[in-house]
Design a protein around this motif. Sequence first.
Motif, PDB file in Angstrom:
ATOM      1  N   GLY A  90       0.833  -1.187   0.000  1.00 50.93           N
ATOM      2  CA  GLY A  90       0.000   0.000   0.000  1.00 50.93           C
ATOM      3  C   GLY A  90       0.875   1.248   0.000  1.00 50.93           C
ATOM      4  O   GLY A  90       2.106   1.176   0.041  1.00 50.93           O
ATOM      5  N   LEU A  94      -0.689   6.695   3.824  1.00 56.80           N
ATOM      6  CA  LEU A  94      -2.088   6.827   3.424  1.00 56.80           C
ATOM      7  C   LEU A  94      -2.999   5.953   4.272  1.00 56.80           C
ATOM      8  O   LEU A  94      -4.127   6.335   4.582  1.00 56.80           O
ATOM      9  CB  LEU A  94      -2.243   6.467   1.944  1.00 56.80           C
ATOM     10  CG  LEU A  94      -3.614   6.730   1.309  1.00 56.80           C
ATOM     11  CD1 LEU A  94      -3.926   8.220   1.334  1.00 56.80           C
ATOM     12  CD2 LEU A  94      -3.660   6.200  -0.118  1.00 56.80           C
ATOM     13  N   ASP A  95      -2.503   4.784   4.637  1.00 53.22           N
ATOM     14  CA  ASP A  95      -3.296   3.847   5.434  1.00 53.22           C
ATOM     15  C   ASP A  95      -2.351   3.058   6.325  1.00 53.22           C
ATOM     16  O   ASP A  95      -1.301   2.587   5.874  1.00 53.22           O
ATOM     17  CB  ASP A  95      -4.078   2.907   4.511  1.00 53.22           C
ATOM     18  CG  ASP A  95      -5.103   2.068   5.273  1.00 53.22           C
ATOM     19  OD1 ASP A  95      -5.079   2.086   6.521  1.00 53.22           O
ATOM     20  OD2 ASP A  95      -5.907   1.384   4.614  1.00 53.22           O
ATOM     21  N   ASP A  96      -2.705   2.942   7.587  1.00 52.15           N
ATOM     22  CA  ASP A  96      -1.852   2.219   8.529  1.00 52.15           C
ATOM     23  C   ASP A  96      -1.992   0.711   8.402  1.00 52.15           C
ATOM     24  O   ASP A  96      -1.189  -0.036   8.975  1.00 52.15           O
ATOM     25  CB  ASP A  96      -2.184   2.635   9.966  1.00 52.15           C
ATOM     26  CG  ASP A  96      -1.796   4.076  10.249  1.00 52.15           C
ATOM     27  OD1 ASP A  96      -0.881   4.578   9.562  1.00 52.15           O
ATOM     28  OD2 ASP A  96      -2.412   4.684  11.144  1.00 52.15           O
ATOM     29  N   ASN A  97      -3.017   0.256   7.687  1.00 47.59           N
ATOM     30  CA  ASN A  97      -3.252  -1.168   7.533  1.00 47.59           C
ATOM     31  C   ASN A  97      -2.715  -1.674   6.199  1.00 47.59           C
ATOM     32  O   ASN A  97      -2.555  -0.908   5.240  1.00 47.59           O
ATOM     33  CB  ASN A  97      -4.750  -1.471   7.616  1.00 47.59           C
ATOM     34  CG  ASN A  97      -5.342  -1.094   8.958  1.00 47.59           C
ATOM     35  OD1 ASN A  97      -4.728  -1.334   9.997  1.00 47.59           O
ATOM     36  ND2 ASN A  97      -6.526  -0.496   8.937  1.00 47.59           N
ATOM     37  N   PRO A  99      -3.019  -3.721   2.637  1.00 46.49           N
ATOM     38  CA  PRO A  99      -4.126  -3.893   1.687  1.00 46.49           C
ATOM     39  C   PRO A  99      -4.840  -5.222   1.914  1.00 46.49           C
ATOM     40  O   PRO A  99      -4.374  -6.075   2.677  1.00 46.49           O
ATOM     41  CB  PRO A  99      -3.425  -3.871   0.324  1.00 46.49           C
ATOM     42  CG  PRO A  99      -2.130  -3.193   0.568  1.00 46.49           C
ATOM     43  CD  PRO A  99      -1.732  -3.538   1.972  1.00 46.49           C
ATOM     44  N   LYS A 168       3.530  -4.078   8.212  1.00 45.41           N
ATOM     45  CA  LYS A 168       3.336  -2.987   7.257  1.00 45.41           C
ATOM     46  C   LYS A 168       4.654  -2.261   7.009  1.00 45.41           C
ATOM     47  O   LYS A 168       5.028  -2.000   5.855  1.00 45.41           O
ATOM     48  CB  LYS A 168       2.292  -2.022   7.821  1.00 45.41           C
ATOM     49  CG  LYS A 168       2.162  -0.706   7.075  1.00 45.41           C
ATOM     50  CD  LYS A 168       1.316  -0.831   5.848  1.00 45.41           C
ATOM     51  CE  LYS A 168       1.057   0.543   5.237  1.00 45.41           C
ATOM     52  NZ  LYS A 168       0.175   0.482   4.058  1.00 45.41           N
TER      53      LYS A 168
END
Length: 464
Positions: A90, A94-97, A99, A168
């Motif tokens: 990812g 933008l996103d801590d998780n 995809p 991540k």
Amino acid sequence: QVPGKQRWVQLAFLALLALLSDLVCFSVAATPGTWTKVFGQDPASLIDIFLFTNVFACFIEPFVIRNFGLRRPIVGAAMLMAVGCWLRSGIPGLDDNLPGYTTVVIGTMLVAVAQPFFQCTPPLLSATWFAPDERALSTAVAINFNQVGIATAFLAGGAFGGSEAGLKDYFVIITIASTVVAAASLLFFQEKPPTPPSASELEKLLEKEAGGALKQETMADEPKKQGLGDTFLEEAKRLLATPGFIPPLLAFVTSIAVTNVVGAFMDLKLQRAGFSDQMEVDLAGAGFEVAIVIGGILLGGLVDRNKQYKSVTLWCLAATLVGVLALGMESLPRSFALVALLAIGSFAGPVQPINAELAVEVTYPCDENAIEAVQQLCGNLVSALLVPICEWAADNKVTIPGMDGYLRGDTILLLVILIAVAIYFSTFSAPLRRTEVDQGNCITADGEMALRPRTESKDSKDSK
């Protein structure tokens, strides 16, 4: 010899790309708990998806290389791998998780499609860029450097993979590294040097320009060369029918199979030998992978100097046999098991690049890339079949007469394979066609090829 340092730049790119591709493949192998918690999937399934996709890509890679050269496919594969890594990690910030699982699988498959372009091209890169006394060393570095990626996956995976946030970060680091290497390859990776590094490479270029009609004598039984439209299966059939190709193929496949089986059951072997701390096991595993690389560099350099492919391979198979036997004797001390493991890596690993070069020698002037594709495909398929067979055989024990111990069935199976291949390989007697061309001709200052009487290569004399 190619002037300047560009040949080492070429080699560095191929080695780094191979490292990153296997780092992606095995990135979750050391973090099964976290991966299962996040996605509810067995990490072994993701590795299987990678390996099966890789096998499929091996069928198309020779056609792409033959029709588009070295630079464009490798740079394109590097870009494809970077895209796959972005899908897996990812966009940072933008996103801590991570995809979704489907997106991660698609990204993994893109990397798997790219990997054969780094796995199968080392002999072609060596022939294109390196002098005769550097080719085996170059091939050893490029073919075996993926082992550093595997070692990194187990060490870094264990350090980062304790949580989803750590996983991540781990994936993001891999993504950044792959992107940097891909961008650098676009800028600095080249197609070929201004002057061929050897008489054999110049001869191939002259023949290509002349449409196959060289102004020098050729051997009547010289292997037929590939055409641009030949399929992989046609190339494989032609290579298998070439005298002298089967022994190096079997040695190459045996090397891959032994290292893969030992790697697959290494944790169990070391635990039975008394290694209880997981970090110790991980460090021993990393040492095994690094030993493969170092052994390849040292013995590859030796073969570059003496051209004794046959004798060096036989000694490596014999040393591997001793190492497998010692590692399988579970009643021996921990230090003995560690030495045996490192010995297997140091001697089994170099068999791959040495016999990749030997296969190129006996089939010259066939396509080096197609030769390596056949070897890699056969090695991966045999390994995929052998690992479950050895897993079943390991449940059976055979007592060693006169000793307080036993051998498991997987060890006995590997010993039988090594003995059988060594006996068959000892019958190798094909001439080293490429070395004969290099010894029989020389390149003048203006890039022309001057003919001299051909001399018989050392391995040809030794094998008769």
